[in-house]
Design an enzyme around this catalytic site. Structure first.
Site, PDB file in Angstrom:
ATOM      1  CG  HIS A  30    -102.740  55.400 -13.526  1.00  0.00           C
ATOM      2  ND1 HIS A  30    -102.067  55.952 -12.572  1.00  0.00           N
ATOM      3  CD2 HIS A  30    -102.652  56.475 -14.723  1.00  0.00           C
ATOM      4  CE1 HIS A  30    -101.710  57.124 -12.775  1.00  0.00           C
ATOM      5  NE2 HIS A  30    -102.170  57.550 -14.101  1.00  0.00           N
ATOM      6  CD  GLU A  51     -79.915  54.226 -36.887  1.00  0.00           C
ATOM      7  OE1 GLU A  51     -81.092  53.925 -36.728  1.00  0.00           O
ATOM      8  OE2 GLU A  51     -78.817  53.664 -36.395  1.00  0.00           O
ATOM      9  CG  ASP A  89     -82.712  57.420 -35.223  1.00  0.00           C
ATOM     10  OD1 ASP A  89     -83.172  58.251 -34.571  1.00  0.00           O
ATOM     11  OD2 ASP A  89     -82.120  56.381 -34.737  1.00  0.00           O
ATOM     12  CB  CYS A 124     -84.999  47.128 -38.302  1.00  0.00           C
ATOM     13  SG  CYS A 124     -83.629  48.177 -38.364  1.00  0.00           S
TER      14      CYS A 124
HETATM   15  C1  PEP Z   1     -84.557  53.236 -36.191  1.00  0.00           C
HETATM   16  O1  PEP Z   1     -84.082  54.355 -36.065  1.00  0.00           O
HETATM   17  O2  PEP Z   1     -85.595  53.299 -36.857  1.00  0.00           O
HETATM   18  C2  PEP Z   1     -84.137  51.888 -35.350  1.00  0.00           C
HETATM   19  C3  PEP Z   1     -84.783  50.793 -35.723  1.00  0.00           C
HETATM   20  O3  PEP Z   1     -83.327  52.262 -34.476  1.00  0.00           O
HETATM   21  P1  PEP Z   1     -83.923  52.521 -32.887  1.00  0.00           P
HETATM   22  O4  PEP Z   1     -85.529  52.842 -33.080  1.00  0.00           O
HETATM   23  O5  PEP Z   1     -83.413  51.773 -32.118  1.00  0.00           O
HETATM   24  O6  PEP Z   1     -83.323  54.002 -32.840  1.00  0.00           O
HETATM   25 MG    MG Z   2     -82.323  54.401 -34.789  1.00  0.00          MG
END
Ligand code: PEP
Ligand code: MG
Length: 837
Positions: free
Chosen positions: A458, A695, A719, A766
């Site tokens: 590990h 998303e 998402d 994001c």
């Molecule tokens: C996403 O869905 O791209 C996002 C930034 O949110 P999370 O990854 O926290 O679901």
């Molecule tokens: Mg998300």
């Protein structure tokens, strides 16, 4: 097979009953092998749960499969990780092909021997052809063998998949799974094959098995490193073949990878020329620096005669402290989405609570041992058992055990601190443990050298993840070295240079400088705004999980925080944070970012994100259930508390609110209204801007309507890909296909940007796609003006932005939408914008 589709299974063992989700093994717990139930056995004989035929007996005798008269195939798996015992401690009472009656003994096992040598005795009964059958639990919390346990009924209208015929493609692979194709790797292959429109078979030593059938694959008895042939037919045969060959030759996450050269942990390599020590490369890289010896605790002799009650209490307190620390480390890894580190420390938690270990320590304490010695001896005994197997993979687990030994002893002796380390040190030890490594990394160590250890440990995995050059199996001579002067660790070439001259030191430092030159050049520019060649500004912000990350992001040149995932701020807590604690946490992130804006996302729990302090009801489909903004609406008090904490931050204008999982305008309007009301109550006249996450496809399609009422949109590509492609973002078998550069996902991103433009709003990304330099020109071309990336990548993405021409990006990005799949998009990006390499 009879036509009575329902059968009641009697318990094959006596003991406490557990749901599969409670089993400390991710593959069983996730239900990948099928529906079923677990028993923590108190007896040593596995009996038939119903009448039927034995269709498989593992050659390692730890698992047996029975086909019930209604056709259900029932895998009974004794203990966890028992495949490693290679049959030791198990006695088969049946043979494949035999017909058995309910209650007939199938396997007996030596409880002590097996319990001492496997992760757990928890045993499972799983319906492996669960596509045709469903299982209903009948037993309460404890059963005796033979008492009703499960009802198995046929699913209606579910015909077995017919085998497709047609042109076949085939290829060969060497099996990389430790222990060969036992239940878990076989389940993983089946999972991979399910992702394609094709039929797949495995051929080994002249026998053929459908990959669809776990039993047939296991029955092949394929050993680790054996060569197997994969045959695929059907429309997606080529892609399936490639994925299966890769699946066979790639160890499962959490299972230890098998390197090309595994060193014996006991026999050192021969020494090289004078001044050189040889080792096995566990993590590549080059480093130079002072050699520092890492000490470990050696206990004095134990006079004995200690009061057992006190010692038991002391051990319990120390174990609780180490548990907390491991849970903390694991939670931090989870926050960073570092699944490797998370799995390692989850395994340590399981080891720490191993009943065999604890029972051995308690037995010694009862006889008057000090807790420290009892624990240490129990660890040594367990290590010896692992070493006795003679298997390098098992021998390497001793390092994890010793790590736990040291941590508990440190707690018991009240010596929690560790020695300070000069920055840039090459650290030498007999063995470096995973927790040592995290500490050494935080102290700026430049490299690691171990006298023992192996490349599959590990600690080796962690060293690779942290880019710390590391050599193992260097022999006792390593520990005898004088510690003055700088040395060179050339892990790529497996050597430690003990007496490098100034010329060599200069050469190494030049090489390191050249290696880092590109990174440094990018970093030098990282604090300047990023403009494309034609002068368009792209904000490059960072995704952070808390103030510490934010400080790193600020240092790395981030123009702001593009996403603070508030669900991770308190991930390691068991009690919900109150308003003041939340306010302090948000303020700390704002303070760490200078004058830059900070986008704070409201709580996004549910789906794959769970919080100990906010238990959610079980859902059949959590990804499609109560998560994100839906949770907020279901818990208005909790949400109000978060909004108030956000409104009360100093400089609330720098703070922007982001709403997760929005699907329609009403959700946004309600939150806006509540925010205005709360701002009024708090006497705040300019509430923060409010943005909406794009998303789910519904939000992308409604982007114009959402943009009318939102201040900005931020695309969550993780998402958005999951919900657009209908592929679980955490599905191991589909991981390569959940690609946000899929043209359908790009079309939704384009639509979101077009909708926002109609109302003069800006759009950011994001999700993880923002951190992929290959995607930078595509996103900018489609209209994205803010990219929120992982902090270490700020410089790289800014440099990428500066190399791009907006008009060209716009033209080519639109062309990508017409391509047939993600692979084609990636190839086109590499061709159009090759500077990503
Ligand atoms: C996403 O869905 O791209 C996002 C930034 O949110 P999370 O990854 O926290 O679901
Ligand atoms: Mg998300």
């Amino acid at each position: 097979m009879n036509n009575n589709n329902e059968v009641t299974l009697g318990a094959p063992l006596s003991g406490p009953v557990l749901a599969l989700a409670q089993v400390p093994d991710p593959v069983f717990a996730s239900g990948t092998l099928g529906e079923g139930i677990a028993i923590d056995p108190i007896d040593n004989c596995l009996v038939a749960p119903c009448a039927g035929e034995i269709i498989h007996l593992a050659h390692t005798l730890h698992a047996v499969t029975l086909r019930a008269d209604n056709g259900a195939e029932l895998l009974m798996h004794l203990g966890l990780d028992t495949v490693q015992l290679q049959g030791q401690g198990f006695t088969a009472q049946v043979q494949p092909g035999m017909r058995v009656s309910p209650g007939q003994p199938l396997l007996t096992f030596d409880m002590d021997q097996v319990a001492h040598r496997c992760t757990s005795l928890i045993s499972l009964i799983v319906v492996t052809n669960g596509e045709h059958f469903c299982a209903e639990r009948l037993a309460a919390s404890h059963v005796n063998a033979g008492e009703p346990l499960l009802r198995i009924a046929a699913r209606h209208g579910h015909a077995p998949r017919s085998v497709q015929v047609g042109e076949a493609v085939q290829g060969v692979a060497f099996v990389a799974h430790a222990g060969g194709l036992h239940a878990r790797p076989a389940a993983r292959l089946r999972e991979i094959a399910k992702g394609f429109d094709c039929t797949a078979q495995l051929s080994y030593h002249g026998h053929l098995a459908d990959i669809d059938s776990l039993m047939s694959v296991m029955a092949l008895g394929v050993d680790e490193h054996a060569q197997v042939q994969v045959i695929c037919r059907g429309p997606q045969r080529e892609a399936a073949l490639a994925a299966l060959l890769q699946g066979l030759s790639t160890p499962i996450a959490g299972e230890q990878p098998i390197p090309v050269a595994v060193a014996s942990t006991l026999s050192p390599l021969p020494a090289l020329a004078a001044g050189l020590l040889a080792g096995i490369c566990a993590a590549p890289g080059l480093a130079s620096g002072p050699l520092v010896r890492l000490g470990s605790i050696t206990l004095p002799a134990d006079p004995g005669g200690h009061a057992p009650g006190e010692q038991q209490q002391a051990l319990a307190t120390a174990l609780a402290a180490v548990t907390r620390s491991l849970e903390h480390t694991r939670a931090k890894a989870r926050q960073r989405h570092d699944s490797t580190e998370e799995a390692i420390f989850a395994a340590h938690l399981a080891l720490l609570h191993d009943p065999a270990l604890n029972q051995a320590a308690e037995a010694a304490i009862t006889k008057g041992s000090a807790a420290s010695h009892a624990w240490s001896n129990a660890i040594d005994a367990q290590c010896q058992l692992l070493l006795d197997t003679g298997k390098p993979l098992l021998a390497e687990r001793t390092n994890d055990l010793r790590d736990l030994g040291q941590q508990v002893v440190r707690e018991l002796l009240g010596d929690c601190g560790r020695m300070p380390l000069p920055r840039g040190a090459i650290v030498v030890a007999r063995e470096i443990t995973p927790s040592d490594l995290l500490y050494l990394n935080s102290q700026g160590a430049a490299g690691l050298c171990m006298a023992a250890g192996g490349a599959t440990s590990h600690v080796a995995i962690l060293a690779r993840a942290k880019a710390l050059p590391c050599l193992v199996a260097m022999g006792e001579a390593l520990l005898e070295q004088t510690l003055d002067g700088a040395v060179v660790l050339d892990a790529d070439n497996g050597r430690l240079e003990l007496t490098p001259d100034s010329h060599r030191l200069q050469q190494v430092s030049d090489q390191l400088a050249a290696h880092h030159a590109r990174h440094q050049a990018q970093q030098a520019q990282a604090h300047a705004p990023a403009h494309t060649l034609d002068g368009t500004t792209i904000e490059v912000a960072a995704n952070v999980a808390g103030a510490q990350d934010a400080a790193l992001a600020h240092q790395a040149g981030a123009d702001g925080v593009g996403l603070l995932r508030t669900e991770f701020l308190f991930a390691d807590r068991h009690v919900a944070p109150d308003e003041e604690q939340q306010l302090a946490a948000y303020q700390a992130v704002l303070d760490a970012m200078g004058d830059n804006p900070v986008i704070i996302r409201t709580l996004d729990v549910g789906g794959d994100k769970q919080l100990d302090y906010l238990p959610l009801p079980p859902e059949a489909n959590p990804a499609l259930g109560l998560r994100g903004i839906r949770m907020a609406r279901a818990n208005p008090a909790l949400f109000d508390q978060q909004l108030r904490a956000l409104l009360r931050t100093r400089q609330p204008h720098r703070c922007r609110l982001l709403l997760p999982m929005v699907t329609e305008v009403d959700e946004l309007l309600q939150i806006r209204q509540r925010l205005t009301e709360l701002a009024g109550e708090l006497g705040i006249d300019s509430p923060p801007q409010v943005g909406v996450m794009i998303e789910v496809p519904a939000a992308a399609l409604l982007s114009a309507q959402l943009a009318e009422h939102a201040d900005f949109l931020s695309i969550g590509t993780n998402d958005l890909s999951q919900y657009t492609l209908a592929m679980d973002r955490d599905h191991a078998g589909l991981a390569a296909r959940v690609d946000a550069l899929h043209p359908a996902v790009l079309a939704l991103i384009a639509q979101a940007c077009d909708g926002a433009r109609q109302h003069g709003r800006w759009v950011g990304v994001c999700g993880a796609l923002a951190s992929d330099p290959l995607a930078t020109p595509v996103l900018i071309g489609l209209g994205v003006r803010e990219l929120s990336v992982s902090p270490p990548q700020v410089g790289e993405i800014k440099a990428r932005v500066r190399s791009l021409d907006l008009a060209q990006c716009q033209r080519l990005a639109r062309e990508l939408l017409t391509l047939p799949g993600a692979g084609a998009v990636r190839r086109a990006c590499e061709q159009y914008w090759p500077s990503a390499h």
